[in-house]
Write an enzyme that holds these catalytic residues in place. Sequence first.
Site, PDB file in Angstrom:
ATOM      1  N   SER A  22      -9.820  17.822  87.323  1.00 29.82           N
ATOM      2  CA  SER A  22      -9.978  18.569  88.710  1.00 29.82           C
ATOM      3  C   SER A  22      -8.543  19.443  89.223  1.00 29.82           C
ATOM      4  O   SER A  22      -7.382  18.552  89.341  1.00 29.82           O
ATOM      5  CB  SER A  22     -10.572  17.671  89.877  1.00 29.82           C
ATOM      6  OG  SER A  22     -10.493  18.283  90.943  1.00 29.82           O
ATOM      7  N   ASN A  74       2.949  18.350  92.667  1.00 29.42           N
ATOM      8  CA  ASN A  74       2.224  19.414  93.630  1.00 29.42           C
ATOM      9  C   ASN A  74       1.780  18.937  94.851  1.00 29.42           C
ATOM     10  O   ASN A  74       1.757  17.459  95.155  1.00 29.42           O
ATOM     11  CB  ASN A  74       0.853  19.844  92.764  1.00 29.42           C
ATOM     12  CG  ASN A  74      -0.248  19.009  93.187  1.00 29.42           C
ATOM     13  OD1 ASN A  74      -0.884  19.157  94.057  1.00 29.42           O
ATOM     14  ND2 ASN A  74      -0.595  18.122  92.271  1.00 29.42           N
ATOM     15  N   GLY A  77      -2.735  20.597  98.646  1.00 31.45           N
ATOM     16  CA  GLY A  77      -3.588  20.413 100.119  1.00 31.45           C
ATOM     17  C   GLY A  77      -4.886  20.922 100.050  1.00 31.45           C
ATOM     18  O   GLY A  77      -5.705  21.386 100.943  1.00 31.45           O
ATOM     19  N   ASN A 104     -15.897  18.092  91.960  1.00 27.72           N
ATOM     20  CA  ASN A 104     -14.947  17.326  92.679  1.00 27.72           C
ATOM     21  C   ASN A 104     -15.172  17.586  93.982  1.00 27.72           C
ATOM     22  O   ASN A 104     -14.960  18.565  94.585  1.00 27.72           O
ATOM     23  CB  ASN A 104     -13.572  17.490  92.010  1.00 27.72           C
ATOM     24  CG  ASN A 104     -12.635  16.522  92.777  1.00 27.72           C
ATOM     25  OD1 ASN A 104     -12.297  16.856  93.574  1.00 27.72           O
ATOM     26  ND2 ASN A 104     -12.204  15.543  91.650  1.00 27.72           N
ATOM     27  N   ASN A 133     -13.319  12.389  95.030  1.00 24.72           N
ATOM     28  CA  ASN A 133     -11.960  12.141  95.198  1.00 24.72           C
ATOM     29  C   ASN A 133     -11.528  11.398  96.560  1.00 24.72           C
ATOM     30  O   ASN A 133     -12.011  11.777  97.493  1.00 24.72           O
ATOM     31  CB  ASN A 133     -10.971  13.528  95.168  1.00 24.72           C
ATOM     32  CG  ASN A 133      -9.693  13.403  95.713  1.00 24.72           C
ATOM     33  OD1 ASN A 133      -9.006  12.469  95.509  1.00 24.72           O
ATOM     34  ND2 ASN A 133      -9.197  14.643  95.711  1.00 24.72           N
ATOM     35  N   CYS A 136      -8.078  11.257  99.659  1.00 25.00           N
ATOM     36  CA  CYS A 136      -7.991  11.915 100.923  1.00 25.00           C
ATOM     37  C   CYS A 136      -7.781  11.211 102.209  1.00 25.00           C
ATOM     38  O   CYS A 136      -8.148   9.966 102.110  1.00 25.00           O
ATOM     39  CB  CYS A 136      -9.349  12.661 101.441  1.00 25.00           C
ATOM     40  SG  CYS A 136      -9.934  13.406 100.069  1.00 25.00           S
ATOM     41  N   ILE A 198      -6.375   8.358  86.392  1.00 26.09           N
ATOM     42  CA  ILE A 198      -5.901   8.256  87.680  1.00 26.09           C
ATOM     43  C   ILE A 198      -5.508   9.661  88.399  1.00 26.09           C
ATOM     44  O   ILE A 198      -5.537  10.732  87.680  1.00 26.09           O
ATOM     45  CB  ILE A 198      -4.482   7.632  87.674  1.00 26.09           C
ATOM     46  CG1 ILE A 198      -3.580   8.384  86.847  1.00 26.09           C
ATOM     47  CG2 ILE A 198      -4.430   6.146  87.357  1.00 26.09           C
ATOM     48  CD1 ILE A 198      -2.143   7.724  86.799  1.00 26.09           C
ATOM     49  N   GLY A 257      -1.250  12.305  82.285  1.00 26.80           N
ATOM     50  CA  GLY A 257      -0.487  12.797  81.573  1.00 26.80           C
ATOM     51  C   GLY A 257      -0.802  13.095  79.909  1.00 26.80           C
ATOM     52  O   GLY A 257       0.020  13.275  79.126  1.00 26.80           O
ATOM     53  N   GLY A 278      -5.087  17.753  82.675  1.00 28.04           N
ATOM     54  CA  GLY A 278      -4.798  18.635  83.547  1.00 28.04           C
ATOM     55  C   GLY A 278      -3.312  19.319  83.471  1.00 28.04           C
ATOM     56  O   GLY A 278      -3.194  20.235  82.816  1.00 28.04           O
TER      57      GLY A 278
HETATM   58  C1  LIG Z   1      -2.050  21.567  90.802  1.00 25.94           C
HETATM   59  C2  LIG Z   1      -3.176  20.214  90.816  1.00 25.94           C
HETATM   60  C3  LIG Z   1      -4.131  20.122  91.598  1.00 25.94           C
HETATM   61  C4  LIG Z   1      -4.944  19.057  91.547  1.00 25.94           C
HETATM   62  N1  LIG Z   1      -5.984  18.946  92.550  1.00 25.94           N
HETATM   63  C5  LIG Z   1      -6.950  18.199  92.547  1.00 25.94           C
HETATM   64  C6  LIG Z   1      -7.983  18.044  93.239  1.00 25.94           C
HETATM   65  O1  LIG Z   1      -8.351  19.028  94.028  1.00 25.94           O
HETATM   66  N2  LIG Z   1      -9.036  16.971  93.283  1.00 25.94           N
HETATM   67  C7  LIG Z   1      -8.464  15.780  92.446  1.00 25.94           C
HETATM   68  O2  LIG Z   1      -9.457  14.790  92.550  1.00 25.94           O
HETATM   69  N3  LIG Z   1      -7.554  15.923  91.822  1.00 25.94           N
HETATM   70  C8  LIG Z   1      -6.556  16.746  91.603  1.00 25.94           C
HETATM   71  N4  LIG Z   1      -5.418  16.945  91.043  1.00 25.94           N
HETATM   72  C9  LIG Z   1      -5.238  15.659  90.035  1.00 25.94           C
HETATM   73  C10 LIG Z   1      -5.773  15.894  88.691  1.00 25.94           C
HETATM   74  O3  LIG Z   1      -6.872  16.122  88.511  1.00 25.94           O
HETATM   75  C11 LIG Z   1      -5.367  14.840  87.830  1.00 25.94           C
HETATM   76  O4  LIG Z   1      -5.737  13.623  88.587  1.00 25.94           O
HETATM   77  C12 LIG Z   1      -3.729  14.455  87.786  1.00 25.94           C
HETATM   78  O5  LIG Z   1      -2.930  15.480  87.729  1.00 25.94           O
HETATM   79  C13 LIG Z   1      -3.243  13.658  86.401  1.00 25.94           C
HETATM   80  O6  LIG Z   1      -3.745  14.239  85.296  1.00 25.94           O
HETATM   81  P1  LIG Z   1      -2.362  15.215  84.131  1.00 25.94           P
HETATM   82  O7  LIG Z   1      -1.419  14.502  84.166  1.00 25.94           O
HETATM   83  O8  LIG Z   1      -3.249  15.366  83.325  1.00 25.94           O
HETATM   84  O9  LIG Z   1      -2.392  16.263  85.137  1.00 25.94           O
HETATM   85  C14 LIG Z   1      -4.647  18.035  90.975  1.00 25.94           C
HETATM   86  C15 LIG Z   1      -3.469  18.079  90.110  1.00 25.94           C
HETATM   87  C16 LIG Z   1      -2.787  19.163  89.991  1.00 25.94           C
HETATM   88  C17 LIG Z   1      -1.490  19.193  89.122  1.00 25.94           C
END
Ligand SMILES: Cc1cc2nc3c(=O)[nH]c(=O)nc-3n(C[C@H](O)[C@H](O)[C@H](O)COP(=O)(O)O)c2cc1C
Length: 316
Positions: A22, A74, A77, A104, A133, A136, A198, A257, A278
């Site tokens: 997400s 990041n 918001g 999400n 999620n 929040c 996570i 990751g 992500g």
């Molecule tokens: C730019 C960005 C925006 C994200 N927005 C959300 C979100 O809207 N809702 C959510 O549950 N997680 C959000 N996440 C968290 C990711 O879904 C993910 O849990 C986290 O980045 C770890 O995975 P990764 O290391 O593969 O990025 C966001 C992460 C990033 C980098």
Amino acid sequence: METKLATQVGRLRLRSPLLTASGTSGSADELAGLGGSQATVAALGAFVTKGVTLAPRQGNPEPRIIETRAGLLNSIGLQNKGVARFLSEDWPKLRQYKLPVIVNISANTVEEYGELAGRLVAGAPDIAGLEINVSCPNIKEGGVSFGVDPVAIEKIVRTVKRPAGRALIITKLTPNITDITVAAEAAIAGGTDALSMINTLRGVAIDLRTQRPYFANVAAGLSGPAVKPVGLCMVWDCFAKIPECRSRRVPIIGIGGISTWQDVIEYLLAGASAVQVGTAWFVYPDIFVEMKKGLERYLAGNRTTVRQLVGRAHRW
Ligand SMILES: Cc1cc2nc3c(=O)[nH]c(=O)nc-3n(C[C@H](O)[C@H](O)[C@H](O)COP(=O)(O)O)c2cc1C
């Protein structure tokens, strides 16, 4: 016919264990631009949208993103257009991909979570799942994250489940907690169908030029390769300690990751039934296609399937 890549998250059968994470892959318009590639869509088991809220959100002031040595901080918001425009503009486009879509959701109060789930399911009855999620801030309780409060987690899951109909309920847990199994058990008590973990880890960057915190909110969310061992550890702990996870009655979706097909295998072996990718996707536009190829080679070479690998590292 089911292939070696097929997996299952609750009652949701997926042709591949690879999901988008997400917030890192937007919604309909971004999916259309997924490297422009049909192959990417074909490599995915499901698409997870960016966070949707009841009202539109502008998100945080810029800057919102900075690279770290092995990841990304990041502070977006939860910028999004709100549930009404999600349903009228994004949903009709998302449906065309014939891919299960997991939405999400984020909210500031328990009641808002329930209202949001009800509006989504009423407007889009074929949503495959809702990913809650819980990271929040609880506005009613003064901004403390819901995700560290087991009583609040249980209440939110129960409240979302009521209007959710056939949609799978996935509770997405925060790593910013001492023992993630406490939050996982609370979500299970509330009736969650699956867990995902996570979300990002809290982190700070300081600007040497201004000698101030880089982000307006000071702390931001760390993701990317740096957090992989943390995510893997949390999946491991839940699978090892929670009987519902071990039996896969409440399956785990591993996140954090994941950057290569080898990372995917590690998460499966630790107990994840599927994974989300992500930050790595920002770096390698063809990542899902490459991961699918690597997984297929590994599964053929080891005469095994994704289903057989889940939790295998716990045999010792
Ligand atoms: C730019 C960005 C925006 C994200 N927005 C959300 C979100 O809207 N809702 C959510 O549950 N997680 C959000 N996440 C968290 C990711 O879904 C993910 O849990 C986290 O980045 C770890 O995975 P990764 O290391 O593969 O990025 C966001 C992460 C990033 C980098």
